[in-house]
Design an enzyme around this catalytic site. Structure first.
Site, PDB file in Angstrom:
ATOM      1  CE1 TYR A  53      -4.328   0.109  -0.431  1.00  0.00           C
ATOM      2  CE2 TYR A  53      -4.301  -1.721   1.106  1.00  0.00           C
ATOM      3  CZ  TYR A  53      -4.959  -0.959   0.152  1.00  0.00           C
ATOM      4  OH  TYR A  53      -6.238  -1.282  -0.212  1.00  0.00           O
ATOM      5  CD  GLU A  55      -3.951   4.393   0.495  1.00  0.00           C
ATOM      6  OE1 GLU A  55      -2.976   3.666   0.812  1.00  0.00           O
ATOM      7  OE2 GLU A  55      -5.137   4.097   0.705  1.00  0.00           O
ATOM      8  CG  ASP A 201      -7.751  10.104 -24.067  1.00  0.00           C
ATOM      9  OD1 ASP A 201      -6.772   9.341 -24.219  1.00  0.00           O
ATOM     10  OD2 ASP A 201      -8.845   9.704 -23.638  1.00  0.00           O
ATOM     11  CB  THR A 227      -4.655   3.580 -21.742  1.00  0.00           C
ATOM     12  OG1 THR A 227      -4.679   3.626 -23.171  1.00  0.00           O
ATOM     13  CG2 THR A 227      -5.999   3.980 -21.191  1.00  0.00           C
ATOM     14  CE  LYS A 230      -7.320   2.042 -25.504  1.00  0.00           C
ATOM     15  NZ  LYS A 230      -7.325   2.781 -24.223  1.00  0.00           N
ATOM     16  NE  ARG A 236      -7.438  -3.229 -19.083  1.00  0.00           N
ATOM     17  CZ  ARG A 236      -8.047  -3.361 -20.268  1.00  0.00           C
ATOM     18  NH1 ARG A 236      -7.760  -4.372 -21.057  1.00  0.00           N
ATOM     19  NH2 ARG A 236      -8.928  -2.489 -20.671  1.00  0.00           N
TER      20      ARG A 236
HETATM   21  N1  DSN Z   1     -12.298   0.684 -24.777  1.00  0.00           N
HETATM   22  C1  DSN Z   1     -11.234   1.388 -25.443  1.00  0.00           C
HETATM   23  C2  DSN Z   1     -11.307   1.196 -26.912  1.00  0.00           C
HETATM   24  O1  DSN Z   1     -11.680   0.120 -27.307  1.00  0.00           O
HETATM   25  O2  DSN Z   1     -10.978   2.088 -27.680  1.00  0.00           O
HETATM   26  C3  DSN Z   1     -11.176   2.799 -25.080  1.00  0.00           C
HETATM   27  O3  DSN Z   1     -11.239   2.927 -23.708  1.00  0.00           O
END
Ligand code: DSN
Length: 415
Positions: A53, A55, A201, A227, A230, A236
């Site tokens: 933990y 925080e 974003d 994120t 991707k 993630r």
């Molecule tokens: N769910 C993602 C996508 O498929 O683009 C975006 O958060």
């Protein structure tokens, strides 16, 4: 990792895990937001950091024993700065659990409840967290949505008019289903013209930006969120970049204690590892191959008579508009899945159908490129998509063929 202990302790879960591993191996995955992480990232996720933990932030924690967590968090921040060629004026937060909380933290940190923001509508290729009415972003803040023109491309002139009329405090530039390059300079001019902050974003394109195959938002944006799982191929998770200390302090407070508790330190370790991998020459080649594969796939699909939103792609993804094929996105998704090809149904601009069963499908090349597929595989995949959509009776035949292809491109995981 051999998962022997999971097998011993919990046979039911182990069996499901093995089935998922086989599924990932046996299908051609064209979902543009998914990817396969490296073994290093998987190892990091399974590390003992999961037990901790922490925080707070480095050197300002609410728990003892965080000397190693501090180091990994600072290393992640530094690597993120380096990867995207940022100076010390940029502040980095690697704690968001994923993209949705990262975006929410920015809004909570920077917007009052009566403040207006502009975000791209879902059907035009934006994201739920860019102000859709069913998302907290749309419920808690006064988001107004902008879209694309009939050609599927952002209408910057219209966006500028909207900004002048609505006087937003924040403009969000970011997409999840937009096949064209984003003109960050134009976004910034529009934001400046109404004294709004610009948030980008870049979740979908982060890996492309890192490798220099998509223009970088950093010269223009005040805040960048992404994120990490991707095109970046990490775990993630998410990162928030803020251009100065004042913005960063507000956003940091919104992440913790605003909306999150303890950061997932195993995720931080994995993000640090992914950022190191993304800085390599190998990754640069990988990212340019993603774009090359997407271009080939889009050209082949067009040759087979499919209508692509905006006519093609500049990045890692494309959208097929199925309206002229007389089937829905959901039907196409189902048939293709039966044939071993995973795409996801997606709205197309000005879609007359509902999001649960929209008019399009979205396809992308990050995951197949990770597996090493190239030009000839893209051509084959386009042909199979044509066969299945034009003649659904061919699914079983195509399934045999896709299986023989996936066998030739094993996932490198050896559990
Ligand atoms: N769910 C993602 C996508 O498929 O683009 C975006 O958060």
């Amino acid at each position: 990792m051999n998962y022997e202990n999971l097998k011993k302790v919990d046979k039911e879960s182990y069996k499901i895990f093995v089935a998922e591993q086989a599924r990932q191996q046996d299908y051609i995955n064209l979902i543009p937001s998914e990817n396969y992480t490296s073994e290093a990232v998987l190892e990091a996720l399974a590390s003992v950091f999961v037990n901790k933990y922490s925080e707070g932030y480095p050197k300002a924690r609410y728990y003892p024993g965080n000397e190693n967590v501090d180091q990994i968090e600072l290393l992640g921040q530094e690597r993120a700065r380096k990867l995207f060629k940022l100076g010390k004026e940029w502040f980095v937060n690697v704690q968001p659990y994923s993209g949705s909380p990262a975006n929410l933290a920015v809004y909570i940190g920077l917007l009052g409840k009566d403040d207006t923001a502009l975000g791209m509508e879902l059907a035009a290729g934006g994201h739920l967290t860019h102000g859709h009415k069913v998302s907290a972003s749309g419920k808690l803040f006064n988001f107004i949505q902008y879209g694309v023109s009939w050609d599927g491309v952002i209408d910057y002139k219209k966006l500028e008019e909207l900004a002048k009329e609505k006087k937003p405090k924040l403009i969000v530039a970011g997409t999840t289903a937009y096949p064209r390059t984003l003109d960050f300079k134009r976004f910034k001019q529009i934001a400046n013209s109404v004294k709004a902050l610009l948030m980008v974003d870049m979740a979908h394109i982060a890996g492309l930006v890192a490798a220099g195959v998509h223009p970088s938002p950093f010269p223009y944006a005040d805040i960048v969120t992404t994120t990490t799982h991707k095109t970046l191929r990490g775990p993630r998770g998410a990162i928030i970049f803020a251009k100065n200390k004042e913005l960063a302090e507000k956003i940091d407070r919104a992440v913790f204690p605003g909306i999150q508790g303890g950061p997932h330190d195993n995720q931080t370790l994995a993000i640090a590892a992914a950022l190191k991998e993304a800085a390599s020459e190998k990754f640069q080649k990988y990212a340019s191959n993603i774009v090359r594969n997407a271009k080939i796939l889009s050209i082949e699909l067009s040759k087979h008579g499919f209508e692509l939103v905006s006519g093609g792609t500049d990045n890692h993804l494309m959208l097929i508009d199925l309206k002229n094929k007389g089937i829905s996105g959901r039907q196409a998704e189902e048939w293709l899945y039966q044939a071993g090809i995973i795409v996801n149904r997606n709205a197309v601009p000005f879609d007359p159908r509902k999001p649960i069963d929209p008019s399009g499908i979205r396809l992308g090349t990050p995951a197949v490129t990770t597996r090493g597929m190239g030009k000839s595989e893209m051509k084959k995949i386009a042909t199979w998509i044509k066969e299945v959509i034009f003649n659904p009776k061919s699914v079983n035949k195509v399934r045999k063929e896709t299986l023989s292809l996936t066998k030739k491109f094993p996932l490198s995981y050896r559990f």
